[in-house]
Design a protein around this motif. Structure first.
Motif, short mmCIF file in Angstrom:
data_model
loop_
_atom_site.label_atom_id
_atom_site.label_comp_id
_atom_site.label_asym_id
_atom_site.label_seq_id
_atom_site.Cartn_x
_atom_site.Cartn_y
_atom_site.Cartn_z
N TYR A 1 7.17 28.96 -16.68
CA TYR A 1 6.88 27.77 -17.47
C TYR A 1 5.90 28.17 -18.56
O TYR A 1 4.77 28.59 -18.28
N ASP B 1 4.48 27.07 -22.53
CA ASP B 1 4.42 26.17 -23.68
C ASP B 1 5.43 25.03 -23.56
O ASP B 1 6.10 24.65 -24.54
N GLY B 2 5.53 24.48 -22.37
CA GLY B 2 6.41 23.34 -22.16
C GLY B 2 7.87 23.67 -21.92
O GLY B 2 8.68 22.78 -21.69
N ARG B 3 8.23 24.95 -21.95
CA ARG B 3 9.62 25.36 -21.75
C ARG B 3 9.76 26.17 -20.46
O ARG B 3 8.83 26.86 -20.06
N TYR B 4 10.93 26.08 -19.85
CA TYR B 4 11.24 26.90 -18.69
C TYR B 4 12.07 28.09 -19.14
O TYR B 4 13.05 27.94 -19.88
N TRP C 1 13.68 22.08 -21.18
CA TRP C 1 12.31 21.60 -21.39
C TRP C 1 12.32 20.08 -21.33
O TRP C 1 13.37 19.44 -21.47
N HIS C 2 11.15 19.49 -21.14
CA HIS C 2 11.02 18.03 -21.18
C HIS C 2 10.89 17.57 -22.63
O HIS C 2 10.33 18.28 -23.47
N ASP D 1 9.60 16.24 -25.93
CA ASP D 1 8.23 16.29 -26.46
C ASP D 1 7.32 17.13 -25.58
O ASP D 1 6.10 17.00 -25.63
N TYR D 2 7.93 17.97 -24.71
CA TYR D 2 7.19 18.82 -23.78
C TYR D 2 6.25 18.01 -22.90
O TYR D 2 5.16 18.46 -22.53
N ASN D 3 6.69 16.80 -22.58
CA ASN D 3 5.92 15.88 -21.74
C ASN D 3 6.63 15.77 -20.39
O ASN D 3 7.75 15.25 -20.32
#
Length: 262
Positions: A8, A10-13, A108-109, A111-113
């Motif tokens: 994980y 910067d908000g990405r897998y 990723w989620h 807005d990376y939220n």
């Protein structure tokens, strides 16, 4: 079998997925790996802008009557078949369990939220394999019909078959993606925002118009996404093609909207 690990960052897998285009092509042609439901799933994501979407958005578009998503189960089954075929690695998730989505998709989620919906994006190598195999077609939106097609039609009375001879002008999907990255998804004519009006199902939706109709060219021509393409809503796109003798320019369209604004 080698174990690789989901990261994980910067908000990405992310994970080290080294499946080549040729390997994807081989698997796409193997019905024992890509069952119909798995291929249908991949093609739905391919048709989205940048080949990415949330499962919720895909459900709203194709299966609004269903309460739950089938795609989690489909991607798990597909990944199991892929890994068995390759017999090379497995991916361990951040929770210590085996991770499946990361093999055919990136993720990723929004807005990376972490509280928002999860976005799946087809891997570039898989996209390239689909294109090289001719398994996808950059279909025009219905409102692009006048620009795309010239026809000779032989018809019989209503209810019987109609034979159409049609010329289609091929579009490069990358040009469309480039135009959207440059111009965005808010209509350049009237300012209409699909997501603001329709919610999740309208996210990232817009139509892309060639400033100079492809049918006026002589074969393939280089496209500058910034100057040769504009992003407009369906209504504005129809009006651009409304005149029989010529298409409206963006400036002419904007002037018409301003002149008739109540």
């Amino acid at each position: 079998m080698e174990q690789r690990y989901l990261r994980y960052s910067d908000g990405r897998y992310e994970a080290d997925i080294d499946i080549t285009v040729e390997e994807w092509k081989s698997m796409l042609q193997n019905e024992n790996i890509f069952y119909k439901e798995a291929l249908d799933m991949v093609l739905k994501w391919y048709k989205e802008i940048d080949h990415q979407a949330t499962s919720k958005a895909i459900m709203a578009k194709y299966s609004p009557e269903l309460k739950g998503t089938p795609y989690n189960g489909i991607v798990i089954g597909l990944t199991n078949r892929i890994l068995k075929y390759l017999n090379r690695f497995e991916v361990i998730g951040t929770d210590g369990n085996k991770s499946k989505f990361i093999v055919p998709f990136e993720g990723w989620h929004q807005d990376y939220n972490p509280s928002k919906h999860f976005v799946w994006k087809l891997r570039d190598e898989l996209v390239q394999a689909l294109e090289e195999l001719g398994m996808v077609d950059d279909q025009p939106f219905p409102s692009e019909e006048d620009e795309l097609t010239s026809s000779i039609v032989e018809s019989t009375p209503d209810g019987k078959k109609i034979l159409c001879y049609t010329t289609r002008y091929e579009r490069n999907a990358q040009n469309r993606r480039n135009a959207i990255k440059i111009h965005g998804t808010v209509c350049q004519g009237c300012g209409f925002d699909f997501e603001k009006t329709y919610g999740e199902i309208g996210r990232d939706y817009i139509e892309v118009h060639h400033v100079k109709p492809l049918c006026e060219g002589e074969g393939s021509v280089p496209i500058n996404a910034e100057t040769d393409l504009i992003c407009v809503c369906a209504n504005c796109h129809r009006m651009i093609h409304r005149r029989k003798d010529s298409v409206l320019s963006l400036k002419e369209l904007q002037e018409l909207l301003l002149a008739n604004k109540s």
